[in-house]
Design a protein around this motif. Structure first.
Motif, PDB file in Angstrom:
ATOM      1  N   GLN A   1       8.809  -6.081   8.901  1.00  0.00           N
ATOM      2  CA  GLN A   1       7.292  -5.941   9.226  1.00  0.00           C
ATOM      3  C   GLN A   1       6.800  -4.549   8.820  1.00  0.00           C
ATOM      4  N   LEU A   2       7.571  -3.696   9.147  1.00  0.00           N
ATOM      5  CA  LEU A   2       6.855  -2.381   8.755  1.00  0.00           C
ATOM      6  C   LEU A   2       6.758  -2.143   7.274  1.00  0.00           C
ATOM      7  N   VAL A   3       7.804  -2.226   6.624  1.00  0.00           N
ATOM      8  CA  VAL A   3       7.675  -2.096   5.286  1.00  0.00           C
ATOM      9  C   VAL A   3       6.733  -3.040   4.522  1.00  0.00           C
ATOM     10  N   ASN A   4       7.057  -4.065   4.815  1.00  0.00           N
ATOM     11  CA  ASN A   4       6.245  -5.329   3.972  1.00  0.00           C
ATOM     12  C   ASN A   4       4.560  -5.429   4.149  1.00  0.00           C
ATOM     13  N   ASP A   5       4.338  -4.818   5.603  1.00  0.00           N
ATOM     14  CA  ASP A   5       2.882  -4.971   5.978  1.00  0.00           C
ATOM     15  C   ASP A   5       2.258  -3.585   5.664  1.00  0.00           C
ATOM     16  N   ARG A   6       3.087  -2.482   5.574  1.00  0.00           N
ATOM     17  CA  ARG A   6       2.112  -1.058   5.395  1.00  0.00           C
ATOM     18  C   ARG A   6       3.050  -0.385   4.197  1.00  0.00           C
ATOM     19  N   PHE A   7       4.329   0.057   4.358  1.00  0.00           N
ATOM     20  CA  PHE A   7       4.932   1.073   3.461  1.00  0.00           C
ATOM     21  C   PHE A   7       4.819   0.489   2.064  1.00  0.00           C
ATOM     22  N   ALA A   8       5.282  -0.677   1.793  1.00  0.00           N
ATOM     23  CA  ALA A   8       5.479  -1.044   0.272  1.00  0.00           C
ATOM     24  C   ALA A   8       4.066  -0.870  -0.503  1.00  0.00           C
ATOM     25  N   ALA A   9       3.015  -1.492   0.011  1.00  0.00           N
ATOM     26  CA  ALA A   9       1.782  -1.254  -0.632  1.00  0.00           C
ATOM     27  C   ALA A   9       1.501   0.187  -0.771  1.00  0.00           C
ATOM     28  N   ALA A  10       1.485   1.059   0.140  1.00  0.00           N
ATOM     29  CA  ALA A  10       1.123   2.285  -0.139  1.00  0.00           C
ATOM     30  C   ALA A  10       2.100   3.125  -1.005  1.00  0.00           C
ATOM     31  N   TRP A  11       3.324   2.806  -1.163  1.00  0.00           N
ATOM     32  CA  TRP A  11       3.982   3.419  -2.232  1.00  0.00           C
ATOM     33  C   TRP A  11       4.340   2.615  -3.669  1.00  0.00           C
ATOM     34  N   GLY A  12       3.579   1.711  -3.559  1.00  0.00           N
ATOM     35  CA  GLY A  12       3.815   0.683  -4.907  1.00  0.00           C
ATOM     36  C   GLY A  12       5.087  -0.137  -4.912  1.00  0.00           C
ATOM     37  N   LEU A  13       5.702  -0.410  -3.752  1.00  0.00           N
ATOM     38  CA  LEU A  13       7.077  -1.040  -3.750  1.00  0.00           C
ATOM     39  C   LEU A  13       6.890  -2.429  -3.595  1.00  0.00           C
ATOM     40  N   CYS A  14       7.961  -3.247  -4.054  1.00  0.00           N
ATOM     41  CA  CYS A  14       8.232  -4.605  -3.783  1.00  0.00           C
ATOM     42  C   CYS A  14       8.479  -4.814  -2.362  1.00  0.00           C
ATOM     43  N   PRO A  15       8.184  -5.937  -1.563  1.00  0.00           N
ATOM     44  CA  PRO A  15       8.643  -6.389  -0.474  1.00  0.00           C
ATOM     45  C   PRO A  15      10.221  -6.258  -0.144  1.00  0.00           C
ATOM     46  N   ILE A  16      10.804  -6.019   1.074  1.00  0.00           N
ATOM     47  CA  ILE A  16      12.154  -6.111   1.423  1.00  0.00           C
ATOM     48  C   ILE A  16      12.448  -7.218   2.048  1.00  0.00           C
TER      49      ILE A  16
END
Length: 135
Positions: free
Chosen positions: A26-41
């Motif tokens: 939830q943390l990565v896919n909802d907030r972190f990935a988009a901010a860093w230009g990363l794919c969901p985990i």
């Protein structure tokens, strides 16, 4: 990227790892990935046989200089080690920080986020102090 959680600590239960797996997704896919230009985990508990999975291991003791956790590259595969015993020694808890600002789950989340931007643990930052560097 897929993260596989495993416990070698008698104090980190299967249920706690399931909670941490869902929380980090939830943390990565909802907030972190988009901010860093990363794919969901994705994250799961136990060995799923997933190729290229980052192994996340919870242990009671070990680690460099009392570290709460670290990530590294072992033979081309990223690995995360979370030292639950060091968190408890500092007064932290498993999923809650007990007012210390430390928990096993927050140390795990910290290492996952670092791994996402530096999976091979190759980027080090030198401070303006002798003998001080951080990943």
């Amino acid at each position: 990227m897929h993260f596989t959680l495993k416990s070698r600590s008698s104090q980190v239960s299967h249920a706690a790892m399931v909670t941490m797996a869902h929380a980090i997704e939830q943390l990565v896919n909802d907030r972190f990935a988009a901010a860093w230009g990363l794919c969901p985990i994705t994250a799961s508990v136990g060995d799923t046989g997933a190729q290229e999975a980052v192994q996340c291991v919870f242990v009671n003791a070990g680690g460099p200089d009392g570290a709460l956790g670290w990530h590294d590259d072992i033979g081309g595969t990223p690995i995360i080690v979370d030292v639950a015993g060091a968190v408890w020694k500092a007064g932290g808890g498993l999923l809650e920080d007990n007012g210390t600002g430390l928990s096993v789950s927050s140390a795990f989340a910290h290492e996952v986020l670092e791994t996402l931007v530096d999976s091979r643990a190759g980027d080090w930052v030198r401070l303006n102090r002798p003998s001080s560097s951080f990943a």
